[in-house]
Structure formats: C-alpha cells, structure tokens
Write a protein that holds these residues in place. Sequence first.
Motif, PDB file in Angstrom:
ATOM      1  N   VAL A 104     -25.187   0.461   2.582  1.00  0.00           N
ATOM      2  CA  VAL A 104     -25.074   1.345   1.421  1.00  0.00           C
ATOM      3  C   VAL A 104     -23.659   1.844   1.156  1.00  0.00           C
ATOM      4  O   VAL A 104     -23.381   2.389   0.083  1.00  0.00           O
ATOM      5  CB  VAL A 104     -26.018   2.561   1.552  1.00  0.00           C
ATOM      6  N   ALA A 105     -22.739   1.698   2.109  1.00  0.00           N
ATOM      7  CA  ALA A 105     -21.381   2.197   1.898  1.00  0.00           C
ATOM      8  C   ALA A 105     -20.431   1.469   2.830  1.00  0.00           C
ATOM      9  O   ALA A 105     -20.826   0.989   3.895  1.00  0.00           O
ATOM     10  CB  ALA A 105     -21.304   3.700   2.151  1.00  0.00           C
ATOM     11  N   GLY A 106     -19.180   1.387   2.412  1.00  0.00           N
ATOM     12  CA  GLY A 106     -18.198   0.749   3.273  1.00  0.00           C
ATOM     13  C   GLY A 106     -16.786   1.051   2.849  1.00  0.00           C
ATOM     14  O   GLY A 106     -16.518   1.374   1.685  1.00  0.00           O
ATOM     15  N   ALA A 107     -15.876   0.944   3.827  1.00  0.00           N
ATOM     16  CA  ALA A 107     -14.439   1.084   3.574  1.00  0.00           C
ATOM     17  C   ALA A 107     -13.698   0.067   4.426  1.00  0.00           C
ATOM     18  O   ALA A 107     -14.039  -0.142   5.587  1.00  0.00           O
ATOM     19  CB  ALA A 107     -13.959   2.492   3.899  1.00  0.00           C
ATOM     20  N   VAL A 108     -12.710  -0.580   3.822  1.00  0.00           N
ATOM     21  CA  VAL A 108     -11.811  -1.496   4.519  1.00  0.00           C
ATOM     22  C   VAL A 108     -10.403  -0.962   4.293  1.00  0.00           C
ATOM     23  O   VAL A 108      -9.925  -0.928   3.157  1.00  0.00           O
ATOM     24  CB  VAL A 108     -11.955  -2.937   3.995  1.00  0.00           C
ATOM     25  N   VAL A 109      -9.765  -0.522   5.380  1.00  0.00           N
ATOM     26  CA  VAL A 109      -8.485   0.182   5.284  1.00  0.00           C
ATOM     27  C   VAL A 109      -7.403  -0.659   5.952  1.00  0.00           C
ATOM     28  O   VAL A 109      -7.483  -0.975   7.145  1.00  0.00           O
ATOM     29  CB  VAL A 109      -8.565   1.558   5.963  1.00  0.00           C
ATOM     30  N   GLY A 110      -6.373  -1.020   5.198  1.00  0.00           N
ATOM     31  CA  GLY A 110      -5.265  -1.790   5.748  1.00  0.00           C
ATOM     32  C   GLY A 110      -4.525  -1.021   6.824  1.00  0.00           C
ATOM     33  O   GLY A 110      -4.352   0.198   6.729  1.00  0.00           O
ATOM     34  N   ILE A 111      -4.098  -1.755   7.852  1.00  0.00           N
ATOM     35  CA  ILE A 111      -3.348  -1.141   8.948  1.00  0.00           C
ATOM     36  C   ILE A 111      -1.850  -1.275   8.716  1.00  0.00           C
ATOM     37  O   ILE A 111      -1.106  -0.292   8.781  1.00  0.00           O
ATOM     38  CB  ILE A 111      -3.740  -1.777  10.300  1.00  0.00           C
ATOM     39  N   ARG A 161       0.796  -8.685   8.261  1.00  0.00           N
ATOM     40  CA  ARG A 161       0.265  -7.508   7.567  1.00  0.00           C
ATOM     41  C   ARG A 161      -1.242  -7.543   7.316  1.00  0.00           C
ATOM     42  O   ARG A 161      -1.855  -6.496   7.088  1.00  0.00           O
ATOM     43  CB  ARG A 161       1.002  -7.329   6.233  1.00  0.00           C
ATOM     44  N   ASP A 162      -1.863  -8.709   7.336  1.00  0.00           N
ATOM     45  CA  ASP A 162      -3.277  -8.822   6.961  1.00  0.00           C
ATOM     46  C   ASP A 162      -4.194  -8.469   8.130  1.00  0.00           C
ATOM     47  O   ASP A 162      -4.720  -9.338   8.842  1.00  0.00           O
ATOM     48  CB  ASP A 162      -3.578 -10.232   6.464  1.00  0.00           C
ATOM     49  N   CYS A 163      -4.395  -7.178   8.350  1.00  0.00           N
ATOM     50  CA  CYS A 163      -5.346  -6.686   9.344  1.00  0.00           C
ATOM     51  C   CYS A 163      -5.850  -5.330   8.858  1.00  0.00           C
ATOM     52  O   CYS A 163      -5.172  -4.644   8.095  1.00  0.00           O
ATOM     53  CB  CYS A 163      -4.730  -6.596  10.737  1.00  0.00           C
TER      54      CYS A 163
END
Length: 269
Positions: free
Chosen positions: A115-122, A100-102
Amino acid sequence: MSATPEELREVALTVGREAATLARRMRSEGVDVADTKSSATDVVTRADHATEELLRERLLELRPDDSILGEEGDDHEGTSGVRWIVDPIDGTVNYLYGIRDCSVSVAAEQDGVLVAGAVVGILTDVVYAAALGHGATRDGAPISVRPSPPVGQRLVMTGFGYRPDVRAHQSECLAKLLPQVRDIRRIGSSSLDICHVADGSADAYVEEGPLPWDWSAAAVILGEAGGRFGVLPGTKSLEGWTSHGVVVATPIDGWDAFVDKLRETGFVA
C-alpha cells in the motif's frame, strides 16, 4: 495500530531518508565488506547491517506493533496487520564502488497488499514515493509512465544475479532480446530500475531472481504511476538455484506485447 496508505508512505519516507543519510555518511568514511551472499562477488557491507538496524529501530519506535521483513536481519513478527519490507542498500556493489545508483527501499504491506513505498537515493538526491490510491512522485512532483511504443522501440532495464551459471542463463536470454528492442540498460539497482519505468525514463524492466525487498516499494510506485508489475515463472532450473521468478515491469499498455517477447526469448515459461 491502523493507518492509511498516506500515513504509511510518510513513515516510509521518514525512515528511508534517515537510513540514506546514515549510509551516505558511512560511505564517506570508507566501506568495509562484512560478508558475502550467493557468491564471492555478492557482497554485504557494514553499512548494509547498520542501515537495516536503523530502519528496524525507527520503524518499531514509530509503529511498535508492525512486522518487519528485511534483507540482512531476522524477521520481526507484529500484530497490527502491517508489515514493512526493507532493503537497506539496494545496489550494494554500486555503493561499494561509489557508483551513484543505489538506494534505500521501504515498503508497507497491509493485510497482504502493498500500500505504500519509498525509494530514497543514497549517493544521489532522488526520492520516489507512493501511496495506494494517491499517485506516485519523484522529489515531490507527480510522475507517470510513458506510453508504450512498439517493442522494437522500447528501452529495457535489466540486471544479473551473481552466480556464474545464473548469469550465463540471463545473458543468453538477453542476447536474444537485445536485437528486438531499442536497447538494454543495466544500472545495478532493481528498485531504481522499476522507478525509471514509473517516471517514464525507461519502457520496461525484466530480471530473474530479485526478492521482495528488492522490488516491493518500487512496485507500489510503478502501480500508482500507471504501470503494471508482476513476478512470472522462469524457464531454467539450476542446481542450488531456487528461482524466485522473473520480475517484470511495464506501463499497463505495454504489458502483453513485452511478456510475449519474454516468452519468445526464453525469459518466461
């Protein structure tokens, strides 16, 4: 086309969620290895290519004058002063095996500053996001680092490269570090490792070799959550291995003591 960090965060969230949906669907249809990178075990899947293509198409639809730097494709040069740094699947081997860790990682850099970021689980429903000066969130709720305990009580995230000689050096350093911390965790996704420090579910992260697409979005999230991020010089020179530095993430109050320990154990020059 100028934009505020908050506006760029919303773009990162939009395209990150769309890319994660595509990767999730392709995983349910079956995963094909398309290529390898640094070694036979360092794989690229069809989904990596398809997801990065979607990210590029959507970013250029929404922000046609921006630049793009991605892991799997050619750079795109823009004129706006905004550059997107994207990793279509961070944790590809986890993705290949159904672990699950991706995640999809999308960061915005404006005039050379992240200045901005998003990390979205698959394969898991988790979304981290941040905008410079506006805090960091997990699933929309504010997050912050936990106060740093003494080094001996810290839970440390880490990772390994895929070349055997690189892994040997990394494991030597970890063998020296392990008796001096609470424990070590290795989940296989740099961006999620750093986000765990940001939300207080880990005390530190260290790994030699991750590249900007691996850590840029998470670095913004960590900074907005009260953490400190840096890329420090390593200690090992290996044939054909150009180290891109030792990536370190901690709460601000835990930086100095942890970096001292990394020097002592051979991670950092």
